[in-house]
Design an enzyme around this catalytic site. Sequence first.
Site, PDB file in Angstrom:
ATOM      1  CG  ASP A  80      44.405  32.774  40.504  1.00 59.17           C
ATOM      2  OD1 ASP A  80      44.617  33.275  41.289  1.00 59.17           O
ATOM      3  OD2 ASP A  80      43.371  32.714  39.551  1.00 59.17           O
ATOM      4  CG  HIS A 127      49.865  37.010  46.034  1.00 58.55           C
ATOM      5  ND1 HIS A 127      50.457  38.059  46.296  1.00 58.55           N
ATOM      6  CD2 HIS A 127      49.181  36.789  44.975  1.00 58.55           C
ATOM      7  CE1 HIS A 127      49.813  38.859  45.501  1.00 58.55           C
ATOM      8  NE2 HIS A 127      49.164  38.456  44.628  1.00 58.55           N
TER       9      HIS A 127
HETATM   10  P1  IMP Z   1      37.198  41.803  42.097  1.00 60.05           P
HETATM   11  O1  IMP Z   1      38.632  41.885  41.971  1.00 60.05           O
HETATM   12  O2  IMP Z   1      36.969  41.061  43.407  1.00 60.05           O
HETATM   13  O3  IMP Z   1      36.561  43.015  41.953  1.00 60.05           O
HETATM   14  O4  IMP Z   1      36.808  40.750  40.732  1.00 60.05           O
HETATM   15  C1  IMP Z   1      36.911  41.152  39.476  1.00 60.05           C
HETATM   16  C2  IMP Z   1      37.277  40.070  38.534  1.00 60.05           C
HETATM   17  O5  IMP Z   1      38.582  39.752  38.827  1.00 60.05           O
HETATM   18  C3  IMP Z   1      36.565  38.814  38.878  1.00 60.05           C
HETATM   19  O6  IMP Z   1      36.458  38.088  37.726  1.00 60.05           O
HETATM   20  C4  IMP Z   1      37.786  38.047  39.730  1.00 60.05           C
HETATM   21  O7  IMP Z   1      37.375  36.538  39.669  1.00 60.05           O
HETATM   22  C5  IMP Z   1      38.888  38.551  39.178  1.00 60.05           C
HETATM   23  N1  IMP Z   1      39.927  38.365  40.166  1.00 60.05           N
HETATM   24  C6  IMP Z   1      40.359  39.101  41.441  1.00 60.05           C
HETATM   25  N2  IMP Z   1      41.250  38.928  42.079  1.00 60.05           N
HETATM   26  C7  IMP Z   1      41.710  37.822  41.263  1.00 60.05           C
HETATM   27  C8  IMP Z   1      42.970  36.992  41.569  1.00 60.05           C
HETATM   28  O8  IMP Z   1      43.840  37.248  42.371  1.00 60.05           O
HETATM   29  N3  IMP Z   1      43.161  35.966  40.582  1.00 60.05           N
HETATM   30  C9  IMP Z   1      42.394  35.632  39.637  1.00 60.05           C
HETATM   31  N4  IMP Z   1      41.250  36.251  39.388  1.00 60.05           N
HETATM   32  C10 IMP Z   1      41.117  37.373  40.361  1.00 60.05           C
END
Ligand code: IMP
Length: 495
Positions: free
Chosen positions: A22, A50
């Site tokens: 982010d 994005h």
């Molecule tokens: P997952 O990728 O959904 O398995 O989530 C695993 C961790 O990565 C969690 O803490 C999510 O909040 C974080 N996360 C996944 N994608 C993003 C993103 O695009 N931005 C920020 N955090 C992310």
Amino acid sequence: MNLEDVLGEATTVAVVCTQWGDTGKGKFVDALAGWADIIARGTGGANAGHTICIDGVTYVFHLVPSGILRDGDGKLNVIGSGVAFDPNTFLNEVEVVEKAGLPTNHLYVAAGAHLVMPQHFLLDLLRESESSGKLGTTGRGIGPAYVDYYQRIGLTVNDALNPGILRAKLERNLAQKRQLIRGYAPGVVEDIMGREALGGGEFWQAGDFNVEAIIERYRAYGNALRDRVRDTDELVRQAVGKKKILLEGAQGNLLSVKYGSYPYVTASDCSVAGLAQGVGISERHVDLTLGIVKAFYMTRVGDGPFPTEMGGKRSEEWCDGSAEADENQRFPSAQVNHSDPFIQGIGVRRAGNEYGATTGRPRRVGWLDLPLLRYSKGFTGNHVILSKLDVLDECRTIRICHSYRYEGPDYSVGNCVLKAGEILTTANLDSYVLRNCVPLYKDFEGWMTPTSSVRTPEDLPDKLRQIVSYIEREADVKAVVLSVGPDRDQTIVNV
Ligand code: IMP
């Protein structure tokens, strides 16, 4: 000077985030897409969000590469084999782009990308429903899809083009999933399978997966995707050195399953090494990596340690269960100079619009952390983009964390023992260590003047430039680009 001047002779360039995601990658990928012939994603899936803002119109993509808005110029947009591919999200995004009157002719999907399927959403959400073991995932099935890949029972995009194979692989896959969900109350499983993201119950019938419905749906996806499916690994590999390739990172180094704050990470290696591999090339083919640093604050979504978090535990708990609307109602006057760090954090979140692009969750907010940056730039090199500088235009005091004091019990780190009181200048990403680190700050006076219309480094306020120099010196980085707003042109090249 424009952004392309930063690239020099490089022909393969990667844009990645040095933090927990982010940081504004979408804006820079979109801006550099004008330069590139090929724009490729290689990691993550629809967990990423994005945001691109062009002429006041905001687009949020989760899966399609941010270069998609340049497809009309004949640029190739690629979803690489390292991506966990959710066809539903993908096709919806394609529809949005086409409805906006923009072409998507040059958007290709790797035949070898692994499919995200209903059973992956289910397992992700089941895990998140448990009180222990929860990670705060986006609930998009990403972790379980990668698990299937490594367990060698996953299905690829190419399988969706071959109905017989699709059926055989799916049945094998679901046989394993039935075992996994046996420990959960049937009501909980049924409730999740009934959610809208899972087709509102379409894939669940009489206490079991509705295999026929899943096959039918994924065959339909296969048909819709067929013309876009390619061996993109080969395509990108052949283009190295001959065409201009832009690799678009997802998430950030600190969320990488390999280098991040494990286990509070995503399931792919979102460093530049993983990104290159995810499009079929080697990291050594990447001529230049631009690492984005949100400045002078940073954010994190989901669980896990965050030493500089404004409001500490209180903020972590609040962000776990609240929505933007709750915040606006409970803390209507929160602003960036509030004396209570928790409320100040809400003020910064509001000023930076730090609410998840994928989940809408409030992002946890903290001050820029140099020990983490020193660690993270080890994977990206020292060219950085400082983004969102304008967010703290009205902030009276800017705090930069220069080091940590460890305050936990004695803890073995390899052959050394970390003891309370020890000072760390580079972060140790072991979550236990990070949780027990207290940030030490240097405070700077804020510049207190608007910056969003500044376009050259010389026109930036002195006080801001001094903070940038401090970061460059302390973290041994070069801030080649400074971003002062979401629009393409709110960009200052600093070379
Ligand atoms: P997952 O990728 O959904 O398995 O989530 C695993 C961790 O990565 C969690 O803490 C999510 O909040 C974080 N996360 C996944 N994608 C993003 C993103 O695009 N931005 C920020 N955090 C992310």
